[in-house]
Design an enzyme around this catalytic site. Structure first.
Site, PDB file in Angstrom:
ATOM      1  CE  LYS A   1      -3.731  -2.512   2.226  1.00 20.59           C
ATOM      2  NZ  LYS A   1      -4.355  -2.945   3.488  1.00 20.59           N
TER       3      LYS A   1
ATOM      4  CD  GLN B   1      -3.204  -4.877   6.787  1.00 17.73           C
ATOM      5  OE1 GLN B   1      -3.189  -3.924   6.017  1.00 17.73           O
ATOM      6  NE2 GLN B   1      -3.798  -6.021   6.493  1.00 17.73           N
TER       7      GLN B   1
ATOM      8  CG  ASP C   1      -9.600  -0.708   4.810  1.00 17.54           C
ATOM      9  OD1 ASP C   1      -9.284  -1.023   3.641  1.00 17.54           O
ATOM     10  OD2 ASP C   1      -8.862  -0.907   5.787  1.00 17.54           O
TER      11      ASP C   1
END
Length: 292
Positions: free
Chosen positions: A52, A96, A119
């Site tokens: 990312k 994460q 997200d």
């Protein structure tokens, strides 16, 4: 039969995003800024976050990686999330997963400002998506939508069967495929581990989206002739013939299923490459203020 090349589509979208960011820089506009929080040193998580950060660099985004020891308390982590929420320069925040056992991931996700929830996991974004309001759509479902659109696959009036009901893929996918939209207007059946006659239900699908996490579970008898098959699964399977010692397998037994399909995604290089680029799209939307 057409193999859907997710890697090529992802590169195409990356070029479009990169060009837009360059134009923003030239005009003196707001450069997208993505923040990633990583707790501990889980190997897979390290790889995901590194990819990312690399994508941010490639596209001209600003990025910040915040690392914390696995001993961090839940309260301390929530405080760090709030700091990002309150920083006006930071447009998107991802935490994460997985997190250490003593930290409730739902509590963390609900603490993220929905306006920075790139997200698409916050209940407000999920609710807005379900109501057809502007929302951040989670990366994998958005990637599937982009693949269907870029390959001009007709969805209106089709029967779409989704296999798997996870909150990250299966459930949102079932909602998105039935909405009144260019990629949508399907009659949707959501199946799961308790579904009876699963193969029979799947064999009625014009579009089958497999997202159950069981390698090569979907075989030819699950597929009707000419169906579109989207394989979201990605599982490491031991393989002594590989240098790495493992092979990546999807939920679909590709060699057996592909000859019956009109379109099919491979694993790897199918849906997988679309996930990070979808996250980048959401971060750009946040920087431009186009969702909220």
């Amino acid at each position: 039969m057409t193999i859907i090349d997710g890697k090529a589509v992802a590169e195409e979208i990356k070029k479009e995003i990169g060009a837009e960011v360059e134009a923003i820089k030239v005009s003196g506009g707001k450069i997208p800024h993505l923040v990633a929080i990583l707790v501990g040193n889980n190997g897979a998580s390290e790889t995901y976050v590194a990819n990312k950060v690399k994508s941010c660099e490639e596209l001209g985004f600003n990025s910040t990686l915040l690392r914390f020891d696995p001993s961090i308390s839940e309260a301390e982590l929530l405080a760090e999330v709030q700091k990002v929420n309150n920083n006006e320069d930071m447009d998107g925040l991802i935490v994460q997963l997985p997190l250490p056992d003593h930290i409730n991931p739902d509590k963390v996700m609900e603490t993220i400002d929905p306006k920075k929830d790139v997200d698409g996991f916050h209940p407000i974004n999920i609710g807005r998506m379900a109501k057809g309001l502007p929302a951040y759509i989670s990366a994998t479902p958005q990637g599937v939508l982009d693949l269907l659109e870029r390959y001009n696959i007709e969805t209106s009036g089709k029967h779409c069967v989704v296999v798997g009901r996870s909150q990250i893929v299966g459930l949102p996918m079932s909602i998105l495929m039935q909405r009144n939209h260019k990629v949508g207007n399907c009659t949707v059946t959501l199946t799961h581990s308790k579904t009876k006659n699963l193969a029979e239900v799947c064999a009625s699908a014009d579009i089958l989206i497999a997202a159950l996490g069981r390698p090569e579970f979907i075989t030819a008898d699950f597929i009707k002739e000419g169906a579109v098959v989207i394989d979201v699964g990605l599982t490491r399977v031991e393989d002594a013939t590989k240098k790495s010692g493992f092979a990546l397998k999807g939920d679909v037994k590709f060699d057996e299923v592909a000859p019956k399909c009109s379109f099919i995604t491979p694993v790897p290089k199918g849906v997988g490459p679309m996930t990070i680029v979808s996250l980048m799209k959401n971060t750009l939307l946040s920087a431009k203020g186009l969702i909220y």
